[in-house]
Design an enzyme around this catalytic site. Structure first.
Site, PDB file in Angstrom:
ATOM      1  N   SER A   1      62.784  56.625 -21.735  1.00  0.00           N
ATOM      2  CA  SER A   1      62.887  55.745 -20.577  1.00  0.00           C
ATOM      3  C   SER A   1      63.124  54.333 -21.092  1.00  0.00           C
ATOM      4  O   SER A   1      62.475  53.903 -22.043  1.00  0.00           O
ATOM      5  CB  SER A   1      61.617  55.797 -19.728  1.00  0.00           C
ATOM      6  OG  SER A   1      61.786  55.055 -18.552  1.00  0.00           O
ATOM      7  N   CYS A   2      64.056  53.615 -20.491  1.00  0.00           N
ATOM      8  CA  CYS A   2      64.520  52.367 -21.102  1.00  0.00           C
ATOM      9  C   CYS A   2      64.951  51.333 -20.063  1.00  0.00           C
ATOM     10  O   CYS A   2      64.761  51.511 -18.873  1.00  0.00           O
ATOM     11  CB  CYS A   2      65.695  52.649 -22.034  1.00  0.00           C
ATOM     12  SG  CYS A   2      65.960  54.385 -22.436  1.00  0.00           S
ATOM     13  N   GLY A   3      65.584  50.226 -20.549  1.00  0.00           N
ATOM     14  CA  GLY A   3      66.109  49.185 -19.680  1.00  0.00           C
ATOM     15  C   GLY A   3      67.608  49.048 -19.852  1.00  0.00           C
ATOM     16  O   GLY A   3      68.128  49.210 -20.952  1.00  0.00           O
TER      17      GLY A   3
END
Length: 354
Positions: free
Chosen positions: A31-33
């Site tokens: 999960s990231c930006g």
């Protein structure tokens, strides 16, 4: 044994540790930006690249660091091919680039050992020639290893660009041919140097190029010196800062990938892979023709959930579907019982045409 030797002795080609005890790399998730900037008029400029990097820096809170605080889980930027910059850089190396859109730029992670790298490049040259592409030249991408954290330095690849063109192909046809050529290069290097050889192609396109790696957002422009050059121009920039909640980070799995930058987890990954695996032998395409078999397997299952999604998106878009259509095909119908990629390559219930 130093840090590099220890990591190399325990990792798979994509950076995962080998299965051991209760650990299995098939259970990895992330999960990231993500963010992007663009000039809606399509005018390329260095300021768009600078603003993309600024966005990336503001995503620092969406990323994570390793045991040494200087090694991030991964970050990167996707831009249009900076033709004016590359034209001058290649001219200084003794070869010329044709007009923008008529040649492909491959960004490649390769072995640091010079002899192994040369063997790797030879396999790439032979593969590209076999696909009817002319190799224009090679360029070592200037980098600053001191900008990296200890673990990132210990595992960093050599970063090179390869330029190739083909007379008489339209931009769409060239992009499709570069996709096929990349897959052939991957197989050729694995055959020549072994399946565990350090070789990965972040991008090979006549439109875009990806600069990424195992680093924090702020380290991207410090490591990749090209990004600070005034002539390094683009009308868009897609950026990504990785937060590997339970995914082992590596240079190869940093994002953006070739077609997307993804934020989140794909919980139906096993089912999706099974759908593609069961259908790919029956794929047909008027655009790819006999080249379609060279793309198999469609998905590199050593990749993350996002990397696998990118593999399928690449197939659909180069196979003739527009990006909006392709993305919608990869999203499950609300309330539907099929997995997201179940109908991916099907034009109808009785067809598996790309």
């Amino acid at each position: 044994m130093d840090l590099r030797e220890h990591i190399d002795s325990t990792r798979s080609p994509y950076g995962f540790p080998a299965p051991q005890g209760l650990y299995d790399p098939r259970n990895e998730k992330d999960s990231c930006g993500v963010g992007f900037v663009c000039d809606i008029g399509g005018k390329a400029s260095h300021s768009i690249v600078e603003r993309g990097i600024e966005v990336l820096n503001h995503l620092l809170h969406r990323g994570a660091a390793g045991a040494d605080a200087g090694t991030g889980d991964g970050a990167g930027i996707l831009v249009q091919i900076p033709h004016r910059f590359l034209e001058g850089a290649c001219r200084s190396l003794g070869f010329s680039l044709p007009q923008v859109g008529s040649y492909g730029t491959a960004m490649m992670f390769m072995p640091l050992d010079p002899d192994t790298r040369i063997a790797c490049q030879a396999a790439v040259d032979k593969s590209l020639s076999g696909e009817g592409l002319r190799v224009l030249g090679w360029r070592e991408v200037p980098v600053e290893p001191a900008a990296l954290g200890e673990a990132a330095r210990a595992t960093r690849p050599a970063v090179w660009q390869c330029f190739a063109d083909s007379v008489g192909l339209s931009e769409e046809a060239l992009e499709r041919k570069l996709y096929v050529a990349r897959r052939e290069c991957e197989k050729a290097v694995a055959e020549a140097l072994g399946a565990n050889a350090r070789f990965y192609v972040p991008s090979f396109s006549c439109r875009t190029v990806v600069y990424k790696g195992l680093m924090m957002a702020t380290e991207i422009p410090a490591f990749y010196l090209d990004l600070s050059e005034p002539l390094f121009e683009s009308a868009l920039a897609v950026v990504h800062q990785r937060y590997s909640t339970n995914t082992f980070p590596s240079w190869e799995l940093a994002q953006p990938f070739r077609y997307l930058a993804h934020n989140g987890e794909i919980n139906t990954l096993r089912g999706n892979l099974n759908w593609i695996r069961s259908r790919q032998s029956e794929l047909e395409s008027d655009l790819f023709g006999a080249d379609l078999t060279k793309l198999l397997p469609i998905i590199d299952e050593r990749g993350s959930d996002s990397a696998c999604l990118d593999n399928v998106l690449e197939l659909l878009t180069t196979g003739g579907r527009d990006i909006q259509h392709a993305v919608l095909m990869l999203v499950p119908r609300r309330g539907g019982r099929s997995t997201p990629w179940g109908p991916t390559c099907a034009a109808s219930s009785s067809s598996t045409r790309v």
